[in-house]
Enzyme design. Sequence first.
Site, PDB file in Angstrom:
ATOM      1  N   GLY A 170       1.210  -0.855   0.203  1.00 30.62           N
ATOM      2  CA  GLY A 170      -0.538   0.235  -0.297  1.00 30.62           C
ATOM      3  C   GLY A 170       0.936   0.968  -0.065  1.00 30.62           C
ATOM      4  N   GLY A 171       0.697   2.419   0.438  1.00 32.50           N
ATOM      5  CA  GLY A 171       1.002   3.438   0.799  1.00 32.50           C
ATOM      6  C   GLY A 171       2.456   3.679   1.163  1.00 32.50           C
ATOM      7  N   GLY A 405      20.762  13.946 -31.093  1.00 33.97           N
ATOM      8  CA  GLY A 405      20.326  14.818 -29.879  1.00 33.97           C
ATOM      9  C   GLY A 405      20.990  13.739 -28.897  1.00 33.97           C
ATOM     10  CB  ALA A 406      22.298   9.909 -28.473  1.00 29.44           C
TER      11      ALA A 406
END
Length: 515
Positions: A170-171, A405-406
Amino acid sequence: MDSERDRELERRRQQVRAGGGEARQAKQRQQGKWTARQRLAALFDPDSFQELGMFVEHRSAEFGMADTEAPGDGVVTGFGQVDGRLVYAFAQDFTVLGGSLGEMHARKIHAIQDLALKSGAPIVAIADSGGARIQEGIDSLNGYGEIFRRNTMASGVIPQLSVVVGPSAGGAVYSPALTDFVLMAEGIGQMYITGPQVIKAVTGEDVTHEALGGAETHARKSGVAHLTFPDEPALFAGVKHLLSYLPSNNLASPPAAPAADPDPAAAAQLGNVVPDDPNKPYDVRQVILGLVDQGTFLEVQPGYAQNMVVGFGRLAGRVVAWCANQPRILAGCLDIDASDKLARFVRFADAFNLPLVTLVDTPGYLPGTAQEYGGIIRHGAKVLYAYSEASVAKISVVLRKAYGGAYLAMCSKSLGADLALALPTAEIAVMGPEGAANIIFRSEIERADDQDAMRKRLVAEYRNRFSSPYVAAARQFVDQVVTAEELRPVLISALWALGEKGEDRPAKKHGNIPL
Ligand code: HXC
């Protein structure tokens, strides 16, 4: 130790140390798990652990809690020395109410988080808990919220490590997720937001606890776990090893070690690892092993996004954060997961004064609808942001391919690399020679009688002209071209030269990294 009051103190101590009792501890052992106190003993130097809040009790009266004893309220907290350095820690005790987090249990954790932050020392959270203590309702939830807030305040100030050696559901998973490193033991720790029963009810899927949220799952599929180990002894040795690379806080330097030579076999092979052929795969870890002091490379998230390698390793005794494309996997392409992995590691290194060395060999971003729909634009931007934002020493080394871009993303000069190096095998260009030649020479190729031969010739012409380190070096986008054998001494002297580097950033509340 002979007054009645002293004896009472000892009795009370023994009672707390017994936790949830022999039967529950035996069950813990049967599952291959250590108790909370064994874990702390494995973490800290002998006799150095000082426990705080030992006699804390819950004050809940609902659902039969008035008559329920919960020694230490199910969590052991304190500080001690790990290899002689101050470290704070808490360990949830599953034998006491399933290590569940009630009001006072949470307050003990808050107190240790506060002390760690104030004293500028790392904190290790050892999670083994059934989650929010159901009998204590909203007080438990508030307890979690206060932990999350403290995790966030401490982020980038002190290293925070989470060790998951039991359920974390859970949380409750979000405290580990907010910390810098999550370490898990196989078959022992499990993390998930909704458990197998809920999943079955909602989606009809059948899944076991381990398959859903075990160490293997988080090491390979989700990327939640940074390091995993076969058992608890290996795990706690791993925690100490990781701490040995980290400074105590953001104002301190990482611990130095005596300089050592690299592994002789790896160093001897260094000149042969990167192939001349741009399409031949190799394992970039062989380059790293040939460079770092022998036995000091600690790879982080080794099973996740394996097209990117990140980890710590020493150069002449000094801790360096290594980042490298891995040409052996997906040709070293950048994709969503690799971008997330890299950007987070770069930000950690920058927050904690670890110089960055980036080894570049990437043909570009991974093409495809899955990547585009998954938001590679958003995720890839994290890498640009993280490198641009980083003010620690940044050195990049282009090993082979660095296209488009890389190339920019992998710690280029344009993003603020202090020093850009390249091997003679480097190909730095706007795109790969095949793609480039097909576009700029399209009409020549179409007009040729033998189109294939013409294409080959023009690709070779493009490669010779542009795909070398020298065009970039002519504009000083590359500061120096070095051989593989020269790389280690050059890196060592560059790190020495950049040792006192300082770089200011404009004042702001905080930036807005593309998440
Ligand atoms: C109170 C708990 C508890 C809990 C376990 N126990 N979880 N007590 N609150 N959350 C107690 C059990 O009653 C039992 O007490 C002892 O711990 C050991 O539990 P077992 O069930 O016997 O152990 P095991 O079979 O190993 O199963 C472990 C488990 C299971 C899978 C974790 O206990 C379980 O499902 N617990 C509930 C998990 C849960 O739903 N938690 C709340 C989630 S909500 P005795 O006296 O018999 O030894 C949540 C929200 C957080 O956490 C939100 C934060 C933002």
